[in-house]
Design a protein around this motif. Sequence first.
Motif, PDB file in Angstrom:
ATOM      1  N   GLY A 254      10.297  12.847  13.495  1.00 47.36           N
ATOM      2  CA  GLY A 254      10.408  13.976  12.588  1.00 47.36           C
ATOM      3  C   GLY A 254       9.109  14.714  12.371  1.00 47.36           C
TER       4      GLY A 254
ATOM      5  N   ARG B 271      13.098  22.787  19.438  1.00 49.34           N
ATOM      6  CA  ARG B 271      12.122  21.937  18.740  1.00 49.34           C
ATOM      7  C   ARG B 271      10.691  22.241  19.161  1.00 49.34           C
ATOM      8  NH1 ARG B 271      12.035  16.651  19.690  1.00 49.34           N
ATOM      9  NH2 ARG B 271      12.906  16.808  21.802  1.00 49.34           N
TER      10      ARG B 271
ATOM     11  N   ASN C 222       7.840  20.109  17.195  1.00 48.24           N
ATOM     12  CA  ASN C 222       8.389  19.769  15.874  1.00 48.24           C
ATOM     13  C   ASN C 222       9.566  18.811  16.041  1.00 48.24           C
ATOM     14  OD1 ASN C 222       6.570  21.616  14.690  1.00 48.24           O
ATOM     15  ND2 ASN C 222       8.049  23.299  14.895  1.00 48.24           N
ATOM     16  N   SER C 223       9.930  18.185  14.934  1.00 50.42           N
ATOM     17  CA  SER C 223      11.076  17.254  14.939  1.00 50.42           C
ATOM     18  C   SER C 223      10.974  16.251  16.077  1.00 50.42           C
ATOM     19  CB  SER C 223      12.391  18.043  15.038  1.00 50.42           C
ATOM     20  OG  SER C 223      12.518  18.953  13.976  1.00 50.42           O
TER      21      SER C 223
ATOM     22  N   LYS D 285      10.876  13.050  18.449  1.00 49.32           N
ATOM     23  CA  LYS D 285      11.740  11.888  18.589  1.00 49.32           C
ATOM     24  C   LYS D 285      11.020  10.828  19.423  1.00 49.32           C
ATOM     25  CE  LYS D 285      15.745  14.979  18.884  1.00 49.32           C
ATOM     26  NZ  LYS D 285      16.924  15.375  19.699  1.00 49.32           N
TER      27      LYS D 285
END
Length: 114
Positions: free
Chosen positions: A15, A66, A83-84, A86
């Motif tokens: 995140g 993302r 971003n975001s 994983k």
Amino acid sequence: QVRLVESGGGLVQPGGSLRLACVASGSGFSRLTMAWYRQPPGEGRQFVASLAETGTRNYADAVRGRFTISRDDAKNTVYLQMNSLKPEDTALYYCTALTIPRPWGQGTQVTVFS
């Protein structure tokens, strides 16, 4: 021959965000299509994103929405805003110019862990 130096990698939780940078030496940077690739542990090198001198962007399906690729031609630099993040984004990230031959930097490590 273009020489490339990547930076900005690190450890981040799922995140989270990171911004990678790649500085190119030499002239003519603004005319180059630049790209980011990554190599996950035990796998081959994968396309991530590209940005042409026209402004056209392309993204791998796994990162679209993302990640954002951008450039600052005055600084001979291409960026990758991630971003975001994983765990599956964990990889060694490289930038390159879509020229023949294709130059590669040394890579910058991104590790996403819980």
